[in-house]
Design an enzyme around this catalytic site. Structure first.
Site, mmCIF file in Angstrom:
data_model
loop_
_atom_site.group_PDB
_atom_site.id
_atom_site.type_symbol
_atom_site.label_atom_id
_atom_site.label_comp_id
_atom_site.label_asym_id
_atom_site.label_seq_id
_atom_site.Cartn_x
_atom_site.Cartn_y
_atom_site.Cartn_z
ATOM 1 N N ASP A 33 16.700 61.966 -46.631
ATOM 2 C CA ASP A 33 16.367 60.952 -47.623
ATOM 3 C C ASP A 33 15.816 61.633 -48.864
ATOM 4 O O ASP A 33 15.601 62.830 -48.873
ATOM 5 C CB ASP A 33 15.265 60.035 -47.068
ATOM 6 C CG ASP A 33 15.815 59.086 -46.026
ATOM 7 O OD1 ASP A 33 17.033 58.914 -45.995
ATOM 8 O OD2 ASP A 33 15.005 58.545 -45.259
ATOM 9 N N LYS A 55 18.317 56.858 -50.894
ATOM 10 C CA LYS A 55 18.697 55.615 -51.573
ATOM 11 C C LYS A 55 18.102 55.626 -52.967
ATOM 12 O O LYS A 55 16.908 55.759 -53.140
ATOM 13 C CB LYS A 55 18.199 54.417 -50.771
ATOM 14 C CG LYS A 55 18.804 54.382 -49.383
ATOM 15 C CD LYS A 55 18.337 53.140 -48.625
ATOM 16 C CE LYS A 55 18.954 53.080 -47.252
ATOM 17 N NZ LYS A 55 18.377 54.023 -46.289
ATOM 18 N N MET A 168 5.920 49.582 -49.817
ATOM 19 C CA MET A 168 6.982 48.913 -50.585
ATOM 20 C C MET A 168 6.468 47.664 -51.288
ATOM 21 O O MET A 168 7.180 46.668 -51.396
ATOM 22 C CB MET A 168 8.158 48.546 -49.658
ATOM 23 C CG MET A 168 8.825 49.768 -49.074
ATOM 24 S SD MET A 168 10.218 49.365 -48.033
ATOM 25 C CE MET A 168 9.409 48.852 -46.544
#
Ligand code: SAH
Length: 501
Positions: A33, A55, A168
């Site tokens: 990642d 991502k 998040m």
């Protein structure tokens, strides 16, 4: 072959587990990642295939594609490490990857990681539980707090009174605060926001629930709400060099050690070797010849670590040195000799050529020879000074300093650095040719000769180490940290006045 779902920790490479590091060292394929894992892929074998599935906003990598890739790689019989930020099972979609491998019959193992949920608060000085203050903590996603579709019962969480650790949640922070207040939490409840936690760019903001929406947050961020957020056992950002971005410019062999020492003191370090040390033009023929006739010399003078190492290699059998005296310019060069159980006869108190000359004995009336093994291009201070004392000086090239091929991403990071560290005039020259007129930072130099070169190149020298060794330079930079911080962004915008290399 097994697919390992490995937690890489939140950013600080030191937070990778031993098991994870061991697997990484023998990986054939590393599927990684973006978050946190960046610096770690370097410990995979050079032959390992690195696949970035990080991502990025606007360029999402489909989870189904990642799952398929892991299954295929696992079936290919190679050792596959799936490296994920923090812990693979904490909002890491590790469960989905495990399910896909399970379904395909590919064996897998899970290596837990240090989650940002605990590490970011810890590096900000906030314990997620604390006796008498918080008896538990809840880790929750802040994603989609606004429309409620994540199903997080914010009001109920507020009522539980535990520490809330929100991942998040940066973009939804105002909505989250509103719902927690609606659940009964006070406007002035303490909140800590940790951005880029555990990395040298870590920023910690202390605010309240009422103010959270208007606090500037740079992702990735972990938000901690609750009474523990009022505690402050901060340590990470109190390290001497924290908040400073430094460039290490010395040769590839010696740069990593210096970079590690500076990082240990809290600096963000860009390792950008600007020079490399290679064989002299004659491939060492002259040095080997001189070393086969050492009886001709009264003294051997070594003016650098590289010179000392290559000299010892050329000597081979140390019994050849039994009748010759050894001088080393400074303690680091001396330590190369000491590593071979040789005690230098002379190390000056100040580690520059002029001091060595001053400390050197005069030649006997009958004269005598000195062998000086050093870089192919060097100052004349040593040979001239020794000659003035009556010695016949023979200079042999032990090595050559050449420009290193710079890594473009390191060059990019170096441009925005606060200070570049120089250990020789050649590091200054080659740094200035790699970053012509674009480096706005300051220079820290190992000694007066290097400082003079930096000044000549138009740089502002803010540190000149009083002890002219790498350690001396690190210490001088560390003790100048307040000054360096006060000058951040204040270096000369360009080096137009400098001589071009
Ligand atoms: N599996 C990861 C979490 C992935 S979700 C773990 O266990 O840490 C990604 C979120 O984690 C980010 O939005 C942010 O809230 C948090 N995060 C990840 N790295 C972080 C860091 N270095 N500092 C602060 N928060 C971080």
């Amino acid at each position: 072959m097994t697919v390992y779902l490995v937690g890489a920790g939140p950013g600080d490479p030191g937070l990778m587990t031993c098991r994870g590091a061991e697997l990484l060292r023998r990986a054939d394929v590393v599927v990684h990642d973006r978050l946190g894992a960046a610096g770690l892929t370097g410990s995979a074998p050079a032959t390992a295939e690195l696949v970035d599935v990080g991502k990025r906003p606007g360029a999402p990598v489909d989870q189904a594609d990642i799952n398929r890739m892991l299954v295929d790689a696992g079936r290919s019989g190679r050792c596959v490490v799936r490296l994920k930020g923090g812990d693979p099972f904490v909002f890491g979609r590790g469960g989905e990857e495990a399910a896909a491998l399970e379904e395909a019959g590919v064996p897998y193992e899970v290596v837990p990681g240090v989650s940002a949920a605990v590490a970011a608060p810890a590096y900000a000085g906030v314990p997620v539980t604390h006796r008498g203050v918080a008896t538990g903590f809840t880790v929750v996603t802040g994603h989609m707090a606004r429309d409620g579709s994540s199903g997080v019962a914010w009001e109920a969480l507020a009522k539980a009174g535990h520490t809330l650790v929100i991942l998040m949640g940066a973009s939804e922070r105002a909505a989250i605060a509103k719902r927690l207040i609606a659940g009964g939490w006070r406007h002035d409840s303490a909140v800590v926001v940790v951005c880029n936690g555990t990395s040298p760019r870590q920023k910690v903001m202390r605010t309240t629930l009422g103010q959270l929406g208007s606090c500037a947050v740079e992702p990735p961020a972990t938000i901690v709400v609750g009474a523990v957020a009022a505690l402050d056992f901060s340590w990470f950002q109190k390290r001497p060099l924290s908040g400073l971005r430094l460039v290490v410019t010395r040769a590839p062999k010696t740069a990593p050690r210096m970079s590690a020492a500076l990082a240990e003191l809290g600096a963000e370090v860009v390792t950008l070797p600007t020079i490399d040390i290679v064989d002299p033009d004659d491939k060492g023929v002259a040095l080997r010849r001189a070393c086969s006739e050492l009886a001709r010399y009264s003294w051997v003078v070594l003016s650098s670590v590289n010179g000392a190492e290559r000299f010892l290699d050329a000597v081979g059998d140390l019994r050849r040195l039994s009748n010759v005296k050894l001088a080393a310019i400074g303690p680091t060069t001396a330590s190369v000799l000491q590593g071979a159980r040789l005690r230098p006869d002379l190390v000056p108190t100040e580690y520059v050529a002029e001091s060595l000359v001053a400390a050197f004995p005069a030649a006997p009336p009958a004269g005598g020879r000195v062998l000086l093994a050093r870089a192919a291009v060097a100052r004349d201070a040593l040979p001239d000074g020794l000659a003035a004392k009556g010695w016949r000086v023979e200079v042999v090239d032990a090595y050559r300093t050449v420009p290193a091929v710079p890594d473009p991403s390191a060059v990019q990071s170096a441009m925005a650095a606060d200070v570049a560290l120089f250990t020789s005039p050649s590091t200054v020259q080659h740094f200035c040719s790699v970053l012509p007129h674009t480096f706005g930072g300051l220079a820290a130099c190992i000694g007066p000769v290097t400082a003079a070169e930096a000044a000549l190149q138009g740089m502002e020298v803010v540190v000149e180490a009083p002890v002219h060794t790498a350690e001396g330079l690190i210490e001088a930079v560390a003790s100048s940290a307040p000054l360096l911080r006060s000058r951040q962004g204040g270096g000369q915008a360009t080096r137009r006045s400098g001589r071009t290399a």
